[in-house]
Design a protein around this motif. Structure first.
Motif, PDB file in Angstrom:
ATOM      1  N   TYR A  50       0.828  -1.201   0.000  1.00 50.93           N
ATOM      2  CA  TYR A  50       0.000   0.000   0.000  1.00 50.93           C
ATOM      3  C   TYR A  50       0.870   1.261   0.000  1.00 50.93           C
ATOM      4  CZ  TYR A  50      -3.860   3.111   1.334  1.00 50.93           C
ATOM      5  OH  TYR A  50      -4.793   4.121   1.377  1.00 50.93           O
ATOM      6  N   ASP A  51       1.960   1.258   0.764  1.00 49.21           N
ATOM      7  CA  ASP A  51       2.898   2.384   0.741  1.00 49.21           C
ATOM      8  C   ASP A  51       3.475   2.585  -0.662  1.00 49.21           C
ATOM      9  OD1 ASP A  51       2.807   3.522   3.288  1.00 49.21           O
ATOM     10  OD2 ASP A  51       4.362   2.199   4.093  1.00 49.21           O
ATOM     11  N   SER A  52       3.788   1.491  -1.343  1.00 47.65           N
ATOM     12  CA  SER A  52       4.295   1.584  -2.717  1.00 47.65           C
ATOM     13  C   SER A  52       3.233   2.189  -3.629  1.00 47.65           C
ATOM     14  CB  SER A  52       4.709   0.208  -3.241  1.00 47.65           C
ATOM     15  OG  SER A  52       5.819  -0.278  -2.534  1.00 47.65           O
ATOM     16  N   TYR A  53       1.996   1.772  -3.441  1.00 50.51           N
ATOM     17  CA  TYR A  53       0.879   2.309  -4.211  1.00 50.51           C
ATOM     18  C   TYR A  53       0.748   3.817  -3.977  1.00 50.51           C
ATOM     19  CZ  TYR A  53      -4.053   3.556  -4.846  1.00 50.51           C
ATOM     20  OH  TYR A  53      -5.218   4.205  -5.169  1.00 50.51           O
ATOM     21  N   LEU A  54       0.837   4.251  -2.720  1.00 45.53           N
ATOM     22  CA  LEU A  54       0.735   5.678  -2.417  1.00 45.53           C
ATOM     23  C   LEU A  54       1.912   6.453  -2.998  1.00 45.53           C
ATOM     24  CD1 LEU A  54      -0.579   5.669   1.267  1.00 45.53           C
ATOM     25  CD2 LEU A  54      -1.868   6.098  -0.831  1.00 45.53           C
ATOM     26  N   GLU A  55       3.089   5.859  -3.010  1.00 47.71           N
ATOM     27  CA  GLU A  55       4.259   6.507  -3.599  1.00 47.71           C
ATOM     28  C   GLU A  55       4.057   6.692  -5.102  1.00 47.71           C
ATOM     29  OE1 GLU A  55       7.390   8.707  -3.834  1.00 47.71           O
ATOM     30  OE2 GLU A  55       6.643   7.983  -1.907  1.00 47.71           O
ATOM     31  N   ILE A  56       3.495   5.698  -5.767  1.00 49.27           N
ATOM     32  CA  ILE A  56       3.184   5.826  -7.196  1.00 49.27           C
ATOM     33  C   ILE A  56       2.136   6.907  -7.405  1.00 49.27           C
ATOM     34  CG2 ILE A  56       2.079   4.637  -9.150  1.00 49.27           C
ATOM     35  CD1 ILE A  56       3.601   2.103  -8.245  1.00 49.27           C
ATOM     36  N   GLN A  57       1.157   7.001  -6.512  1.00 44.95           N
ATOM     37  CA  GLN A  57       0.150   8.068  -6.615  1.00 44.95           C
ATOM     38  C   GLN A  57       0.816   9.440  -6.555  1.00 44.95           C
ATOM     39  OE1 GLN A  57      -2.908   7.736  -3.600  1.00 44.95           O
ATOM     40  NE2 GLN A  57      -4.328   6.882  -5.090  1.00 44.95           N
ATOM     41  N   ARG A  58       1.746   9.625  -5.616  1.00 42.43           N
ATOM     42  CA  ARG A  58       2.434  10.921  -5.501  1.00 42.43           C
ATOM     43  C   ARG A  58       3.218  11.232  -6.781  1.00 42.43           C
ATOM     44  NH1 ARG A  58       2.183   9.425  -0.045  1.00 42.43           N
ATOM     45  NH2 ARG A  58       3.930   8.003  -0.094  1.00 42.43           N
TER      46      ARG A  58
END
Length: 191
Positions: free
Chosen positions: A119-127
């Motif tokens: 999920y952290d990786s997903y949020l990093e991609i979102q940013r």
């Protein structure tokens, strides 16, 4: 004329539910809804819009979009999966979302994956995507302004219509690319 920076600021791109804001205790459905309402309230198109409802969550559960809850309580993993569903369902069908998340769900249920890390990786991609998006919207605004320059009194309306059509076109291209990848996943092929 559309102002790119003002438009972007109204989109509340920074609104996300980071892992550290998800309680470490299991939540009842009303608490999950409250967490989403708090985290995404600025993303509502109108004040009456609902981010998440009991019916939505129950339908996701019935449709097996996430693994079963225990004692009507949702774990941190469930909240992360619901967040992914919330984001994906605006562009993909519920069946496509289910196909995309099937493997992640299974691994999370079996504790074969650290969903917090995923999920952290997903949020990093979102940013990362937010930054690309900001630059792209600025380019789209400039292009629409250039294309509408010769329309005289109708220039402002033409500019907005061209910008809207351009943004919808980009959205459709991204959705179609995502659907192509979903179809590859469903067919057992890797992209």
């Amino acid at each position: 004329m559309a102002d790119a920076k003002e438009l972007i600021s109204r989109l509340a791109l920074e609104k996300k539910i980071p892992v550290e804001e998800i309680p470490k205790i299991d939540l009842y459905i009303d608490q999950v809804i409250q967490l989403f309402d708090t985290g995404f309230s600025e993303m509502k198109r109108t004040p009456e819009d609902k981010i998440l409802t009991k019916t939505m969550i129950n339908n996701y559960a019935k449709g097996k979009l996430f693994y079963p809850v225990t004692n009507k309580k949702y774990s941190r993993n469930h909240v992360m999966l619901i967040s992914l569903i919330y984001q994906m369902k605006s562009a993909l069908s519920i069946n496509d979302v289910k196909k995309v998340l099937a493997g992640i769900n299974e691994k999370a249920a079996q504790k074969e994956i650290d969903l917090s890390e995923f999920y952290d990786s997903y949020l990093e991609i979102q940013r990362f995507n937010d930054e690309i998006f900001k630059r792209n919207v600025e380019q789209q605004v400039e292009r629409a302004e250039a294309e509408s320059a010769d329309f005289g009194n109708d220039r402002e309306e033409i500019n907005k219509v061209l910008l809207i059509a351009s943004l919808v076109h980009m959205s459709n291209l991204y959705r179609r690319a995502a659907e192509t990848l979903v179809d590859e996943m469903a067919g057992g092929k890797e992209a």
